[in-house]
Design an enzyme around this catalytic site. Structure first.
Site: not given
Ligand SMILES: [Zn+2]
Length: 263
Positions: A91-92, A107, A115, A118, A166, A169, A206, A250
């Site tokens: 997730v980087d 992921h 949010c 919304c 948010c 909203c 990895g 790696l």
């Molecule tokens: Zn929102």
């Protein structure tokens, strides 16, 4: 490799050389806290506040991480036309930072905030700035942090941390990543399966393939008679399925692969 048709599946081990610990692999210490689950995050305001305090600190490190030779090698292989796709469990965002395109982020990505009410997506920097603004005295010290951006922090340091909602909203904000207890969006999984099924080789980089989220792609490849190659440090659950298994760093192996593509 030289004939192309390679689909890459990458995991946390690809980013350890960038200073992001792999809490499942051999180089990472076992994580000290239970990972945040979607249920806890959405239902427990105290846990959510503590999460944001830890994640805010964790982001200071992950947000500054730079791609390593492994990420650059993957980008180069793609540039050379040898890759049909890149699927990552990370997730980087470091594949893209190295120049890779069309990466399927199974992921999600910590650099985005979503949010839950919304659906608005906003950059992490904006969230960080807002959290800094409402927490001017927050001087928590992270003891350690995990690959999912969740830092370890003494509970007393979390006292008084304020979260924000948010701007559109007033809804609940969450990093745009898949938590434990959450399922990967079906369209992402479907696109990944299609990529794998059309590949000549599935190249796993990895990933210990401990969780089914990644292992299912190896199982699908095997079912379709597609070659599986694994480069990973330490034990991998993909071993019984691999026709090529390299247990090595790696950052050292991949640049060679990218420079001299051989079968
Ligand atoms: Zn929102």
């Amino acid at each position: 490799m030289a004939e192309g048709g390679v689909v890459v599946l990458s995991g946390a081990g690809l980013s350890t050389d960038s200073g992001i610990p792999d809490y499942r692999g051999p180089s990472g210490s076992a994580r000290r806290s239970t990972p945040m689950t979607y249920q806890t995050f959405t239902r427990d305001p105290i846990a959510r506040r503590r999460y944001w305090a830890r994640s805010h600190l964790g982001w200071r490190t992950i947000g500054q991480a730079a791609p390593n030779d492994g990420h650059r090698a993957v980008a180069r292989l793609q540039e050379q036309g040898l890759l049909d796709g890149i699927i990552t469990q990370n997730v980087d965002g470091l594949h893209q930072a190295a120049g890779a395109r069309d990466v399927i982020e199974l992921h999600g990505n910590l650099a985005r905030i979503t949010c839950l009410d919304c659906g608005a997506l906003t950059p992490r920097e904006e969230m960080g700035g807002r959290l800094d603004a409402v927490n001017p005295a927050f001087a928590g010290v992270a003891i350690a942090f995990n690959a999912d951006g969740d830092a370890e922090l003494a509970d007393e340091s979390l006292d008084g941390f304020t979260t924000v909602d948010c701007l559109d909203c007033g809804g609940m904000l969450k990093p745009d990543v898949v938590y434990f207890g959450e399922t990967v969006p079906a369209d992402r999984v479907q696109r990944s399966f299609e990529l794998v099924e059309s590949a000549r080789t599935l190249l796993v980089l990895g990933s210990s393939l401990t969780v089914m989220s990644g292992r299912r792609f190896v199982l699908r490849a095997v079912k379709h008679g597609i070659r599986v190659a694994i480069v990973n440090r330490g034990v991998t659950r993909g071993e019984p399925y691999a026709s090529l298994l390299i247990d090595a760093p790696l950052g050292i192996v991949l640049p060679h692969v990218a420079a001299v593509p051989t079968a």
